[in-house]
Design an enzyme around this catalytic site. Structure first.
Site, PDB file in Angstrom:
ATOM      1  N   LYS A 177      29.914  60.214  45.287  1.00 49.86           N
ATOM      2  CA  LYS A 177      29.181  58.942  45.405  1.00 49.86           C
ATOM      3  C   LYS A 177      28.235  58.743  44.215  1.00 49.86           C
ATOM      4  CE  LYS A 177      27.299  55.293  47.056  1.00 49.86           C
ATOM      5  NZ  LYS A 177      27.807  53.996  47.266  1.00 49.86           N
ATOM      6  N   LYS A 245      17.562  54.496  43.401  1.00 55.35           N
ATOM      7  CA  LYS A 245      17.507  55.782  44.116  1.00 55.35           C
ATOM      8  C   LYS A 245      18.768  56.605  43.823  1.00 55.35           C
ATOM      9  CE  LYS A 245      19.237  55.576  48.075  1.00 55.35           C
ATOM     10  NZ  LYS A 245      20.547  55.817  48.697  1.00 55.35           N
TER      11      LYS A 245
HETATM   12  P1  NAP Z   1      19.180  48.771  54.407  1.00 54.57           P
HETATM   13  O1  NAP Z   1      19.770  47.433  54.668  1.00 54.57           O
HETATM   14  O2  NAP Z   1      17.850  48.862  53.746  1.00 54.57           O
HETATM   15  O3  NAP Z   1      19.169  49.547  55.803  1.00 54.57           O
HETATM   16  C1  NAP Z   1      18.651  50.830  55.966  1.00 54.57           C
HETATM   17  C2  NAP Z   1      18.413  51.029  57.438  1.00 54.57           C
HETATM   18  O4  NAP Z   1      17.937  52.344  57.654  1.00 54.57           O
HETATM   19  C3  NAP Z   1      17.368  50.063  57.987  1.00 54.57           C
HETATM   20  O5  NAP Z   1      17.818  49.577  59.230  1.00 54.57           O
HETATM   21  C4  NAP Z   1      16.156  50.965  58.150  1.00 54.57           C
HETATM   22  O6  NAP Z   1      15.314  50.582  59.199  1.00 54.57           O
HETATM   23  C5  NAP Z   1      16.786  52.287  58.465  1.00 54.57           C
HETATM   24  N1  NAP Z   1      15.900  53.380  58.101  1.00 54.57           N
HETATM   25  C6  NAP Z   1      15.486  53.701  56.844  1.00 54.57           C
HETATM   26  N2  NAP Z   1      14.679  54.766  56.893  1.00 54.57           N
HETATM   27  C7  NAP Z   1      14.581  55.123  58.196  1.00 54.57           C
HETATM   28  C8  NAP Z   1      13.882  56.129  58.871  1.00 54.57           C
HETATM   29  N3  NAP Z   1      13.129  57.024  58.213  1.00 54.57           N
HETATM   30  N4  NAP Z   1      14.004  56.190  60.216  1.00 54.57           N
HETATM   31  C9  NAP Z   1      14.762  55.297  60.885  1.00 54.57           C
HETATM   32  N5  NAP Z   1      15.451  54.301  60.296  1.00 54.57           N
HETATM   33  C10 NAP Z   1      15.358  54.223  58.962  1.00 54.57           C
HETATM   34  O7  NAP Z   1      20.164  49.684  53.544  1.00 54.57           O
HETATM   35  P2  NAP Z   1      21.756  49.645  53.470  1.00 54.57           P
HETATM   36  O8  NAP Z   1      22.144  48.758  52.353  1.00 54.57           O
HETATM   37  O9  NAP Z   1      22.326  49.479  54.831  1.00 54.57           O
HETATM   38  O10 NAP Z   1      22.002  51.143  52.934  1.00 54.57           O
HETATM   39  C11 NAP Z   1      22.008  52.261  53.815  1.00 54.57           C
HETATM   40  C12 NAP Z   1      22.575  53.457  53.032  1.00 54.57           C
HETATM   41  O11 NAP Z   1      23.899  53.125  52.576  1.00 54.57           O
HETATM   42  C13 NAP Z   1      21.747  53.795  51.774  1.00 54.57           C
HETATM   43  O12 NAP Z   1      21.724  55.184  51.578  1.00 54.57           O
HETATM   44  C14 NAP Z   1      22.521  53.113  50.670  1.00 54.57           C
HETATM   45  O13 NAP Z   1      22.317  53.733  49.410  1.00 54.57           O
HETATM   46  C15 NAP Z   1      23.952  53.254  51.163  1.00 54.57           C
HETATM   47  N6  NAP Z   1      24.883  52.238  50.655  1.00 54.57           N
HETATM   48  C16 NAP Z   1      24.575  50.911  50.646  1.00 54.57           C
HETATM   49  C17 NAP Z   1      25.493  49.998  50.141  1.00 54.57           C
HETATM   50  C18 NAP Z   1      25.210  48.527  50.102  1.00 54.57           C
HETATM   51  O14 NAP Z   1      25.955  47.797  49.397  1.00 54.57           O
HETATM   52  N7  NAP Z   1      24.231  48.022  50.817  1.00 54.57           N
HETATM   53  C19 NAP Z   1      26.713  50.436  49.653  1.00 54.57           C
HETATM   54  C20 NAP Z   1      27.015  51.777  49.712  1.00 54.57           C
HETATM   55  C21 NAP Z   1      26.089  52.674  50.215  1.00 54.57           C
HETATM   56  P3  NAP Z   1      14.269  49.360  58.998  1.00 54.57           P
HETATM   57  O15 NAP Z   1      15.101  48.120  59.094  1.00 54.57           O
HETATM   58  O16 NAP Z   1      13.323  49.552  60.105  1.00 54.57           O
HETATM   59  O17 NAP Z   1      13.661  49.521  57.613  1.00 54.57           O
END
Ligand code: NAP
Length: 295
Positions: A177, A245
């Site tokens: 990744k 990150k």
């Molecule tokens: P996001 O929309 O910011 O969602 C992250 C989620 O995790 C939010 O619901 C957040 O809760 C929750 N969270 C974060 N820290 C937490 C904690 N300590 N305890 C409990 N809940 C927690 O991010 P995302 O885009 O879905 O990405 C999630 C992961 O997938 C990341 O590692 C990212 O690098 C990876 N990813 C993302 C993409 C993309 O295109 N978005 C693609 C590939 C991989 P709150 O809502 O309360 O903040």
């Protein structure tokens, strides 16, 4: 006698951009999903009713035998999996933890060891394909961990993605990744520089994109992000703060292995510039903004 196949009781932690779409797809495939989110609003935003919400990761783990996490960063995964009231506090024997967040390979291996000592196992299974791929269930899934755990998780992965690769041992999915994200970031820099050159030569960047899409320079970054840049639409699919990150993870691993990655450092420079100007919530395609506005 044939062993009866037990349906997995799936628990899911983290209902953000990626997690929400993945839970919807698991529900569409007929699974009832146990969920944990730290904010009720994230649970309320789910379209499916086929869920049960739990008040802590530990409580969710007690009621599940496959627990998937998709939260933001390494400390967040550590908190929900092995912190106080984390999954490890409620883990059942023979349960499987699948972390689909993008985090440090080293921390992943530490947590996998902790779950192994608790009689459970863990896969790292970060994804690529963004929100579009998460909604369409076409994610690319890069998996690290034991072969038998990969086989167990495959029917679940098939509800979420198309290109499902067992890369190697624990942490190998996260290494893949990191490679994915440095390629995507450097391609974004190249697309932005192409637009910059076109514009400087009074050539329409949109026409350049059309021409390039049919040739050797085709990429999904050019197709999707290239259009975002033309539209100046930086509503987040993949947030700048998350891409930054991920490059930090790649650069940290490079430092550990004493290798140099100047291309990754350059793309990180643009992401850091966005963070400094308070644009961390924008889609990471906004790197082009820095290149086109400030050069
Ligand atoms: P996001 O929309 O910011 O969602 C992250 C989620 O995790 C939010 O619901 C957040 O809760 C929750 N969270 C974060 N820290 C937490 C904690 N300590 N305890 C409990 N809940 C927690 O991010 P995302 O885009 O879905 O990405 C999630 C992961 O997938 C990341 O590692 C990212 O690098 C990876 N990813 C993302 C993409 C993309 O295109 N978005 C693609 C590939 C991989 P709150 O809502 O309360 O903040």
């Amino acid at each position: 006698m044939q062993k009866e196949k037990v349906a997995e009781k799936i628990g899911y932690i983290g209902l953000g951009i990626m997690g929400k779409a993945m839970v919807e797809n698991l529900a569409k495939a007929g699974h009832k999903i146990n969920v944990y989110a730290r904010r009720q609003v994230s649970v309320d935003a789910l379209e499916t009713n086929n869920i049960e919400a739990f008040s802590s990761p530990a409580a969710l783990a007690e009621a599940s035998n496959v627990i998937i996490s998709c939260v933001s960063d390494t400390p967040d995964v550590e908190q929900v999996l092995v912190g106080p009231q984390g999954v490890i506090d409620g883990i059942q024997a023979n349960s499987l933890v699948i972390d689909m967040s993008t985090i440090s390979p080293e921390s992943t291996q530490n947590m996998a060891n902790q779950f192994s000592q608790a009689g459970a196992s863990m896969l790292d299974a970060p994804v690529s394909g963004g929100e579009v791929g998460a909604i369409a269930a076409t994610l690319s899934i890069m998996v690290g961990g034991a072969a038998e755990d990969f086989a167990r998780a495959t029917p679940i992965f098939e509800c979420l993605g198309k290109n499902i690769i067992h890369v190697g041992a624990s942490g190998a999915g996260q290494v893949a990744k990191a490679c994915n994200n440095l390629v995507a970031a450097q391609t974004m820099v190249a697309v932005a520089e192409a637009y910059l050159l076109a514009r400087s030569c009074d050539v329409d960047p949109a026409k350049v994109r059309d021409a390039l899409l049919g040739g050797f320079a085709y990429s999904r970054v050019l197709e999707l992000h290239g259009q975002r840049v033309l539209d100046e639409n930086y509503v987040a699919g993949f947030k700048t703060k998350l891409h930054a990150k991920d490059l930090r993870i790649a650069l940290k691993s490079a430092e550990t292995k004493s290798i140099k990655m100047p291309g990754t450092e350059l793309s990180d420079h643009y992401l850091q510039a966005l963070l400094k100007q308070g644009d961390g919530e924008l889609d990471s395609a906004a790197m082009a903004k820095v290149i086109l506005e400030n050069t």
